[in-house]
Design a protein around this motif. Sequence first.
Motif, mmCIF file in Angstrom:
data_model
loop_
_atom_site.group_PDB
_atom_site.id
_atom_site.type_symbol
_atom_site.label_atom_id
_atom_site.label_comp_id
_atom_site.label_asym_id
_atom_site.label_seq_id
_atom_site.Cartn_x
_atom_site.Cartn_y
_atom_site.Cartn_z
ATOM 1 N N THR A 86 0.830 -1.203 0.000
ATOM 2 C CA THR A 86 0.000 0.000 0.000
ATOM 3 C C THR A 86 0.865 1.254 0.000
ATOM 4 N N VAL A 87 1.926 1.245 0.797
ATOM 5 C CA VAL A 87 2.833 2.389 0.841
ATOM 6 C C VAL A 87 3.531 2.564 -0.503
ATOM 7 N N LEU A 88 3.967 1.449 -1.093
ATOM 8 C CA LEU A 88 4.654 1.530 -2.379
ATOM 9 C C LEU A 88 3.710 1.994 -3.489
ATOM 10 N N SER A 89 2.484 1.502 -3.462
ATOM 11 C CA SER A 89 1.529 1.917 -4.504
ATOM 12 C C SER A 89 1.231 3.403 -4.411
ATOM 13 N N GLU A 90 1.187 3.943 -3.185
ATOM 14 C CA GLU A 90 0.965 5.380 -3.030
ATOM 15 C C GLU A 90 2.156 6.165 -3.578
ATOM 16 N N TYR A 92 4.243 5.082 -5.954
ATOM 17 C CA TYR A 92 4.220 4.956 -7.408
ATOM 18 C C TYR A 92 3.150 5.836 -8.029
ATOM 19 N N ARG A 93 2.037 6.030 -7.311
ATOM 20 C CA ARG A 93 0.983 6.898 -7.835
ATOM 21 C C ARG A 93 1.472 8.336 -7.914
ATOM 22 N N VAL A 94 2.161 8.788 -6.858
ATOM 23 C CA VAL A 94 2.693 10.153 -6.860
ATOM 24 C C VAL A 94 3.736 10.310 -7.958
ATOM 25 N N MET A 95 4.634 9.326 -8.094
ATOM 26 C CA MET A 95 5.661 9.395 -9.121
ATOM 27 C C MET A 95 5.048 9.362 -10.519
ATOM 28 N N GLY A 96 3.962 8.592 -10.671
ATOM 29 C CA GLY A 96 3.288 8.555 -11.964
ATOM 30 C C GLY A 96 2.672 9.889 -12.321
ATOM 31 N N ASP A 97 2.089 10.582 -11.332
ATOM 32 C CA ASP A 97 1.519 11.905 -11.579
ATOM 33 C C ASP A 97 2.614 12.898 -11.965
ATOM 34 N N VAL A 98 3.753 12.814 -11.291
ATOM 35 C CA VAL A 98 4.867 13.712 -11.621
ATOM 36 C C VAL A 98 5.369 13.439 -13.027
ATOM 37 N N ARG A 99 5.464 12.149 -13.383
ATOM 38 C CA ARG A 99 5.926 11.796 -14.727
ATOM 39 C C ARG A 99 4.956 12.307 -15.791
#
Length: 228
Positions: A86-90, A92-99
């Motif tokens: 859950t922590v990792l998915s959060e 990755y979600r933030v990093m995906g938005d930045v990308r």
Amino acid sequence: MVGTLPRTGTPWDRAILVPVEAVWMVHGLATGHAPGNAGQIGPPFDADYFPGTPAIIVKASDLWANYALHSEFNRQNETMAFFPATVLSELYRVMGDVRQAMSIMSLVTQTLVAASVLLALFILSRLFARQMALLRAVGAPGRFLVATVWGYCAILIGTGTVLGLALGQAAASVLSRFITQRTDILVQATLGWSELHLAAGFASGVLLLALIPAIAVLRQPLLENLRA
């Protein structure tokens, strides 16, 4: 200090690792070994002198069982359960938005750069208007003039693309080292096929647009340019 581990590019690079026996000893607990083996480090541990386990990893065979265990342990007052994914998915979600935001900014920047390059090519064509007019006056064919102007533009665009890739790689290397030093997370920025494809696509698109100022040279007034 016994030694230094190889660099991993993670926060562990600045961590001081000590045996668990030292942690238990600092807290006044048993070290997990009988008094006769007080200097022993690591397993096997003696069950009679084992102070307890602060954390365990549990993985159920069924997906629903993981959520059942999570709810069961969280209902108690002395334990807490959480899903590492859950922590990792959060994250990755933030990093995906930045990308995604950076990709949109890159497209907007490429569009502005293409427009600036096209405007600069029109300005250059006006600067060399008298030379082009002289060539037209001596009977140079139109395809020669178009090829000359377009070739000059192609050299500028090709040189700019290569220099841009080199400067981008240098800037990325400096920024990656800065980020690595500040966050202790190893970041290695290198040019990949995606960056090369983007640069090639940008150069190809601008080269096609460069035909516009090259053809516009033929439509410029001959006498006015000769008198300029």
